[in-house]
Design a protein around this motif. Structure first.
Motif, PDB file in Angstrom:
ATOM      1  N   GLU A 105       7.038  -5.611  22.708  1.00 29.64           N
ATOM      2  CA  GLU A 105       7.327  -7.043  22.809  1.00 29.64           C
ATOM      3  C   GLU A 105       6.204  -7.783  23.526  1.00 29.64           C
ATOM      4  O   GLU A 105       6.069  -8.999  23.366  1.00 29.64           O
ATOM      5  N   LEU A 118      11.419  -4.192  15.021  1.00 27.41           N
ATOM      6  CA  LEU A 118      10.974  -5.185  14.059  1.00 27.41           C
ATOM      7  C   LEU A 118      12.090  -5.436  13.057  1.00 27.41           C
ATOM      8  O   LEU A 118      12.553  -4.510  12.387  1.00 27.41           O
ATOM      9  N   GLN A 170       4.538  -9.820  10.876  1.00 24.08           N
ATOM     10  CA  GLN A 170       4.854 -10.687  12.018  1.00 24.08           C
ATOM     11  C   GLN A 170       4.056 -11.991  11.959  1.00 24.08           C
ATOM     12  O   GLN A 170       4.605 -13.074  12.173  1.00 24.08           O
ATOM     13  N   ARG A 188       2.980  -6.713  20.761  1.00 28.77           N
ATOM     14  CA  ARG A 188       3.456  -6.821  19.380  1.00 28.77           C
ATOM     15  C   ARG A 188       2.821  -5.784  18.453  1.00 28.77           C
ATOM     16  O   ARG A 188       2.947  -5.843  17.244  1.00 28.77           O
ATOM     17  N   ARG A 209       9.562   0.151  15.666  1.00 23.67           N
ATOM     18  CA  ARG A 209       9.513  -0.357  17.031  1.00 23.67           C
ATOM     19  C   ARG A 209       8.135  -0.962  17.302  1.00 23.67           C
ATOM     20  O   ARG A 209       7.114  -0.411  16.882  1.00 23.67           O
ATOM     21  N   CYS A 210       8.125  -2.089  17.991  1.00 24.80           N
ATOM     22  CA  CYS A 210       6.874  -2.740  18.371  1.00 24.80           C
ATOM     23  C   CYS A 210       6.975  -3.178  19.826  1.00 24.80           C
ATOM     24  O   CYS A 210       8.066  -3.467  20.325  1.00 24.80           O
ATOM     25  N   ILE A 257      10.258  -9.374  16.321  1.00 18.84           N
ATOM     26  CA  ILE A 257      10.723  -8.312  17.212  1.00 18.84           C
ATOM     27  C   ILE A 257      12.002  -8.757  17.900  1.00 18.84           C
ATOM     28  O   ILE A 257      12.057  -9.813  18.522  1.00 18.84           O
TER      29      ILE A 257
END
Length: 448
Positions: A32, A82, A70, A35, A29-30, A77
């Motif tokens: 949004e 991710l 990324q 990031r 998880r990142c 994302i």
């Protein structure tokens, strides 16, 4: 003598594929907005790295990897998670050095955060017009790194001396006035604007350490010799508020670096690269005739990710391969031959069961009979004659495909070219039109 020495080249080659597979699993998880990876995701990455992070309780490589993939366009994302991109999936079949080179070059210009923000003890960074652009700073550190002798250890303080005396200095504060807004503990008493308090080592030096330790070492460009950060450097002790910190940054323990063969290739010092001979994986799996895969040893976290991509877990140490599990893997963009090679390298028996090989061949054959041609815009024509006219036009025929009698499929990435050529022919598609055009009205009679 540093307490720890890590030769990063071999580890990074394994880690880059492992992190891409971890992105493919949907576990990371990142934010949004920023990031940055979530704390739980950083822990997940650290567990997946072949040799763990540099420190067990201080994320460095595990924090950097989600940002690197990324920046390189290898993952993005989606709904807070991710996900590996088509570019990232294709990278799984490419040599690690090629991926790492692309990541480093993309990160230099497209890094998602200012690395100096990771020096949390220095406050005031978010004030307007305080810090210079990180892109220019990254380039300076990269230039300094490129100038180092390949295969020779360089003391960090000796590197600092080089950088201070050359154009490689990555200036952090925009001006002398901006220095007054940076501080330790208290914005007035702890300001770095006082003479002798905003020294090169505190700003440019700490930024350099962050780039070298968190990004260059993570990608395997440099080998590192390091200690625990606590008490490693005393260059900030005279500052007001310094008593509050055991170390000014998590990177203070970096003592020396060595540009390795991978780094020389990535930085352009050498035009070619021969990776070290990979270590043979341990034979930790047994593949049974009933298509069960049993762990008879301790598969690594990266190996578990591959197993779970192609098979369904049916026990603590058992995964079952089926036509459905393999087809689901193919649907997600994975290749059956990758799984075959994975099992052959790790199976305890010399040959895989014939039933499994037959199933893998069948799935590969079925998958090869369908081809994803990408997304298209479907355009309805008023009549077959118009559809034929457009699809056979010299300028338009390479931009569309006739579907049935009166529909045209236009690749999304050629939409603008199609519309431009269409106007030359004397037609246009209204933007946002969602229903077939009405047939032309008959002309009114002129008879009276």
């Amino acid at each position: 003598m540093a307490e720890f020495v890590r030769h990063t080249e071999r580890y990074a080659a394994e880690d880059v594929h492992a992190v891409l597979r971890l992105c493919d699993s949907g576990r990371l998880r990142c934010s949004e907005k920023t990031r940055r990876p979530a704390a739980a995701s950083v822990v997940e990455v650290a567990k997946t790295l072949v040799s763990g992070d540099f420190y067990p309780d201080e994320p460095i490589a595990a924090f950097a990897w989600p940002l690197l993939v990324q920046a390189g366009g290898f993952a993005e994302i989606t709904s807070g998670r991710l996900q590996v991109t088509a570019k990232g999936r294709a990278a799984l079949a490419k040599p690690p050095a090629t991926i790492i080179q692309a990541m480093w070059r993309s990160w230099l210009s497209k890094g998602l955060i200012d690395e100096f923000s990771r020096i949390e003890s220095i406050k005031g960074q978010r004030a307007a017009n305080v810090l210079t652009a990180p892109k220019a700073r990254r380039q300076k550190v990269s230039e300094a790194l490129t100038a180092q002798p390949v295969g020779e250890w360089v003391d960090v303080d000796a590197l600092f001396a080089q950088m201070k005396q050359t154009a490689w200095s990555p200036r952090v504060a925009r001006s002398e006035r901006a220095l007054w807004k940076l501080y330790l503990e208290d914005p007035h008493y702890g300001s770095l604007g006082y003479a002798g308090f905003g020294e090169w080592e505190l700003l440019e030096g700490r930024y350099t350490l962050a780039v070298l330790f968190e990004y260059a070492a993570t990608l395997g460009l440099i080998d590192v010799a390091y200690d625990e950060p606590v008490g490693a450097r005393d260059d900030y002790h005279e500052n007001w508020g310094a008593d509050s910190f055991d170390a000014l940054s998590r990177y203070d323990g970096l003592r020396a670096i060595r540009l390795n063969d991978l780094g020389a290739y990535v930085l352009g010092v050498r035009k070619s690269y021969t990776p070290p001979q990979p270590e043979a994986p341990e034979r930790t799996l047994k593949v049974l005739p009933n298509l069960d895969v049993v762990a008879v040893g301790c598969p690594s976290p990266a190996e578990l990710l591959v197993l779970e991509s192609y098979a369904r877990r049916t026990g603590d140490h058992v995964w079952t391969v089926s036509r459905e599990s393999l087809l689901a893997a193919v649907d997600a963009g994975r290749q059956p031959d990758e799984f075959t090679a994975f099992l052959q390298a790790r199976a305890a028996q010399p040959n895989l069961p014939g039933a499994l090989l037959t199933l893998l061949d069948e799935v590969a054959e079925r998958a090869g009979r369908l081809t994803d041609l990408g997304q298209v815009r479907l355009i309805a024509c008023a009549d077959p004659a118009l559809a034929t006219l457009i699809s056979h036009d010299r300028a338009l025929r390479s931009l569309c495909r006739l579907i049935g009698d009166q529909h045209l499929a236009v690749p999304v990435n050629r939409d603008e070219d199609f519309r431009r050529a269409l106007t030359t022919l004397g037609y246009a598609v209204p933007v946002g039109a969602s229903h077939p055009p009405a047939p032309p009205r008959p002309r009114a009679s002129t008879d009276r």
